[in-house]
Design a protein around this motif. Structure first.
Motif, PDB file in Angstrom:
ATOM      1  N   VAL A  82     -16.597   0.360  -1.876  1.00 62.60           N
ATOM      2  CA  VAL A  82     -16.170   1.059  -3.092  1.00 62.60           C
ATOM      3  C   VAL A  82     -15.376   2.307  -2.711  1.00 62.60           C
ATOM      4  N   HIS A  83     -15.821   2.985  -1.667  1.00 64.58           N
ATOM      5  CA  HIS A  83     -15.090   4.163  -1.173  1.00 64.58           C
ATOM      6  C   HIS A  83     -13.692   3.757  -0.708  1.00 64.58           C
ATOM      7  N   SER A  84     -13.582   2.584  -0.111  1.00 64.81           N
ATOM      8  CA  SER A  84     -12.286   2.086   0.335  1.00 64.81           C
ATOM      9  C   SER A  84     -11.365   1.821  -0.853  1.00 64.81           C
ATOM     10  N   PHE A  85     -11.908   1.219  -1.927  1.00 69.74           N
ATOM     11  CA  PHE A  85     -11.128   1.027  -3.158  1.00 69.74           C
ATOM     12  C   PHE A  85     -10.656   2.377  -3.698  1.00 69.74           C
ATOM     13  N   HIS A  86     -11.559   3.331  -3.723  1.00 71.13           N
ATOM     14  CA  HIS A  86     -11.223   4.677  -4.208  1.00 71.13           C
ATOM     15  C   HIS A  86     -10.032   5.242  -3.442  1.00 71.13           C
ATOM     16  N   ARG A  87     -10.078   5.141  -2.133  1.00 73.17           N
ATOM     17  CA  ARG A  87      -9.029   5.707  -1.286  1.00 73.17           C
ATOM     18  C   ARG A  87      -7.683   5.012  -1.520  1.00 73.17           C
ATOM     19  N   VAL A  88      -7.697   3.680  -1.568  1.00 65.00           N
ATOM     20  CA  VAL A  88      -6.448   2.937  -1.716  1.00 65.00           C
ATOM     21  C   VAL A  88      -5.854   3.127  -3.114  1.00 65.00           C
ATOM     22  N   TRP A  89      -6.682   3.050  -4.143  1.00 68.98           N
ATOM     23  CA  TRP A  89      -6.164   3.212  -5.510  1.00 68.98           C
ATOM     24  C   TRP A  89      -5.636   4.621  -5.733  1.00 68.98           C
ATOM     25  N   LYS A  90      -6.283   5.604  -5.163  1.00 72.18           N
ATOM     26  CA  LYS A  90      -5.789   6.977  -5.326  1.00 72.18           C
ATOM     27  C   LYS A  90      -4.463   7.149  -4.563  1.00 72.18           C
ATOM     28  N   LEU A 125       7.573  -0.492 -15.440  1.00 71.79           N
ATOM     29  CA  LEU A 125       7.275  -1.327 -14.288  1.00 71.79           C
ATOM     30  C   LEU A 125       5.890  -1.963 -14.425  1.00 71.79           C
ATOM     31  N   SER A 126       5.770  -3.239 -14.057  1.00 71.06           N
ATOM     32  CA  SER A 126       4.467  -3.891 -14.107  1.00 71.06           C
ATOM     33  C   SER A 126       3.615  -3.457 -12.926  1.00 71.06           C
ATOM     34  N   TRP A 127       2.312  -3.731 -13.029  1.00 72.29           N
ATOM     35  CA  TRP A 127       1.383  -3.391 -11.944  1.00 72.29           C
ATOM     36  C   TRP A 127       1.809  -4.076 -10.644  1.00 72.29           C
ATOM     37  N   ASN A 128       2.078  -5.367 -10.698  1.00 75.33           N
ATOM     38  CA  ASN A 128       2.438  -6.105  -9.484  1.00 75.33           C
ATOM     39  C   ASN A 128       3.752  -5.630  -8.887  1.00 75.33           C
ATOM     40  N   GLU A 129       4.700  -5.284  -9.738  1.00 75.72           N
ATOM     41  CA  GLU A 129       5.976  -4.751  -9.235  1.00 75.72           C
ATOM     42  C   GLU A 129       5.759  -3.414  -8.535  1.00 75.72           C
ATOM     43  N   ALA A 130       4.909  -2.582  -9.116  1.00 75.62           N
ATOM     44  CA  ALA A 130       4.616  -1.287  -8.491  1.00 75.62           C
ATOM     45  C   ALA A 130       3.894  -1.480  -7.165  1.00 75.62           C
ATOM     46  N   VAL A 131       2.968  -2.448  -7.112  1.00 75.31           N
ATOM     47  CA  VAL A 131       2.260  -2.736  -5.861  1.00 75.31           C
ATOM     48  C   VAL A 131       3.248  -3.179  -4.782  1.00 75.31           C
ATOM     49  N   GLU A 132       4.207  -4.040  -5.149  1.00 73.11           N
ATOM     50  CA  GLU A 132       5.207  -4.503  -4.188  1.00 73.11           C
ATOM     51  C   GLU A 132       6.036  -3.342  -3.657  1.00 73.11           C
ATOM     52  N   ARG A 133       6.413  -2.427  -4.523  1.00 71.78           N
ATOM     53  CA  ARG A 133       7.197  -1.268  -4.078  1.00 71.78           C
ATOM     54  C   ARG A 133       6.348  -0.337  -3.206  1.00 71.78           C
ATOM     55  N   PHE A 134       5.080  -0.220  -3.552  1.00 70.94           N
ATOM     56  CA  PHE A 134       4.158   0.588  -2.740  1.00 70.94           C
ATOM     57  C   PHE A 134       4.042  -0.006  -1.334  1.00 70.94           C
ATOM     58  N   LEU A 135       3.857  -1.318  -1.245  1.00 70.94           N
ATOM     59  CA  LEU A 135       3.734  -1.977   0.057  1.00 70.94           C
ATOM     60  C   LEU A 135       5.035  -1.860   0.849  1.00 70.94           C
ATOM     61  N   ASN A 147      -4.646  -5.008   4.036  1.00 73.93           N
ATOM     62  CA  ASN A 147      -5.792  -4.328   3.437  1.00 73.93           C
ATOM     63  C   ASN A 147      -5.397  -3.656   2.120  1.00 73.93           C
ATOM     64  N   TYR A 148      -4.265  -2.961   2.112  1.00 77.57           N
ATOM     65  CA  TYR A 148      -3.766  -2.332   0.887  1.00 77.57           C
ATOM     66  C   TYR A 148      -3.551  -3.378  -0.206  1.00 77.57           C
ATOM     67  N   GLU A 149      -2.907  -4.484   0.159  1.00 71.21           N
ATOM     68  CA  GLU A 149      -2.606  -5.512  -0.835  1.00 71.21           C
ATOM     69  C   GLU A 149      -3.875  -6.102  -1.436  1.00 71.21           C
ATOM     70  N   TRP A 150      -4.890  -6.349  -0.603  1.00 72.13           N
ATOM     71  CA  TRP A 150      -6.127  -6.922  -1.121  1.00 72.13           C
ATOM     72  C   TRP A 150      -6.814  -5.971  -2.093  1.00 72.13           C
ATOM     73  N   HIS A 151      -6.831  -4.685  -1.775  1.00 74.30           N
ATOM     74  CA  HIS A 151      -7.490  -3.714  -2.651  1.00 74.30           C
ATOM     75  C   HIS A 151      -6.780  -3.564  -3.999  1.00 74.30           C
ATOM     76  N   LEU A 152      -5.462  -3.760  -4.015  1.00 73.08           N
ATOM     77  CA  LEU A 152      -4.691  -3.541  -5.240  1.00 73.08           C
ATOM     78  C   LEU A 152      -4.398  -4.821  -6.019  1.00 73.08           C
ATOM     79  N   ALA A 153      -4.399  -5.968  -5.334  1.00 72.60           N
ATOM     80  CA  ALA A 153      -4.024  -7.209  -6.012  1.00 72.60           C
ATOM     81  C   ALA A 153      -4.857  -8.395  -5.570  1.00 72.60           C
ATOM     82  N   GLY A 154      -5.962  -8.154  -4.879  1.00 71.31           N
ATOM     83  CA  GLY A 154      -6.832  -9.222  -4.432  1.00 71.31           C
ATOM     84  C   GLY A 154      -7.783  -9.679  -5.521  1.00 71.31           C
ATOM     85  N   SER A 155      -8.769 -10.485  -5.122  1.00 71.84           N
ATOM     86  CA  SER A 155      -9.668 -11.115  -6.087  1.00 71.84           C
ATOM     87  C   SER A 155     -10.413 -10.111  -6.958  1.00 71.84           C
TER      88      SER A 155
END
Length: 320
Positions: free
Chosen positions: A95-103, A23-33, A48-56
């Motif tokens: 950065v703590h927010s990125f940590h939480r969402v990515w984990k 599975l690609s990263w973007n496909e996994a993100v879509e399934r996560f969302l 918020n989740y989408e921006w942390h995982l696939a935003g700029s």
């Protein structure tokens, strides 16, 4: 609002340049969302989740490290993300927010068999400096309310200041949520953060916010003739219809007041002010937790920690 992307200088890790299968990263993100939508999370939380995982910022990091699959996500990668964000000047809180969402995302991928190394779950979040919650003074409050251009905007500011509601919670209030119960007036906050209803008292010994709300509904709120029941409406109609005020529209009101007063007007600053004043006025911590809609007392503890007036008053009673 998320900070603009900044690309720090770095070298790509050769070990991650190989494209793994699956599975690609973007496909996994879509399934996560999709899984989070099934949990009935709010649109704001999903965004918020989408921006942390696939935003700029995420796109820059993923491109520089040639990450195309969740199978490449491991502890080393999360540590690199955190280090690079901090080096780029991103606040520790973000950065703590990125940590939480990515984990959270990594745990999802592990459970679904999409990849991700379990060692990512052991990575520690960056330490955040403890700062006193930013609050408004009485003079700030006076200037902010004075800068409001309409009865709606003045009441909007007062509701934020005196209830501690979140931005979207205020935008979603309806006329029917202002309730005069046998034991007092209160707001019914329906499906706030965490999809939990709660009660927020309106009146104190000195301020009768319930009366201001009733007066506004009777005399200042546009007549909708069976249309929207939203408490706060747009000030201009479209074809005779007044639309509910959106969270974005509330932000624009605050931005204008900020520019006119030079005071940073922000929903969470109103919330911090409300909580700090409530504790100073003797409100029980457990009651404040319920009113704010926090799931744990730990989330209220920082307000207790920074009660300067109580600390200084206790010091005056020292006998040494």
């Amino acid at each position: 609002m998320p900070q603009p992307a900044v690309r720090p200088q770095r070298r790509t890790s050769p070990a991650r340049s190989r494209a793994p299968h699956g599975l690609s990263w973007n496909e996994a993100v879509e399934r996560f969302l999709a899984s989070k939508r099934a949990e009935n999370l709010s649109p704001a939380t999903l965004e918020n989740y989408e921006w942390h995982l696939a935003g700029s910022r995420a796109k820059i990091f993923l491109a520089d490290h040639e990450v195309i699959s969740p199978r490449q996500l491991d502890g080393e990668m999360l540590e690199a993300l955190q280090a690079e964000l901090l080096a780029a000047g991103v606040s520790p809180a973000l950065v703590h927010s990125f940590h939480r969402v990515w984990k959270n995302f990594a745990g999802f991928c592990i459970r679904r068999g999409y990849g991700a190394d379990p060692d990512v779950l052991a990575v520690k979040a960056p330490r955040q400096p403890q700062r006193e919650p930013d609050t408004y003074s009485a003079e700030d409050e006076r200037r902010i309310i004075k800068a409001a251009r309409s009865p709606r905007d003045r009441l909007l500011i007062e509701v934020l200041m005196r209830t501690g509601l979140r931005l979207e919670e205020v935008a979603h209030l309806s006329v029917d949520d202002v309730i005069d119960g046998p034991e007092g007036a209160y707001l019914r906050v329906r499906q706030g953060k965490g999809a939990k209803d709660r009660v927020v008292p309106l009146d104190t010994g000195k301020v009768r916010l319930s009366k201001k709300l009733r007066d506004y509904i009777r005399h200042a709120r546009p007549a909708t003739d069976g249309g929207s029941s939203a408490l706060f409406l747009s000030q201009r109609s479209r074809g005779g219809v007044y639309e509910p005020l959106t969270g974005r529209a509330v932000q624009l009101v605050m931005r204008r007041i900020s520019m006119e007063t030079g005071i940073r007007v922000h929903p969470h600053k109103f919330r911090h002010t409300f909580a700090t004043r409530a504790l100073s006025a003797g409100v029980d911590v457990m009651a404040l937790q319920r009113v704010l809609g926090h799931t744990t007392l730990a989330m209220v503890s920082r307000y207790v920690h920074y009660q300067k007036a109580d600390l200084l008053e206790a010091w005056k009673k020292r006998s040494d």
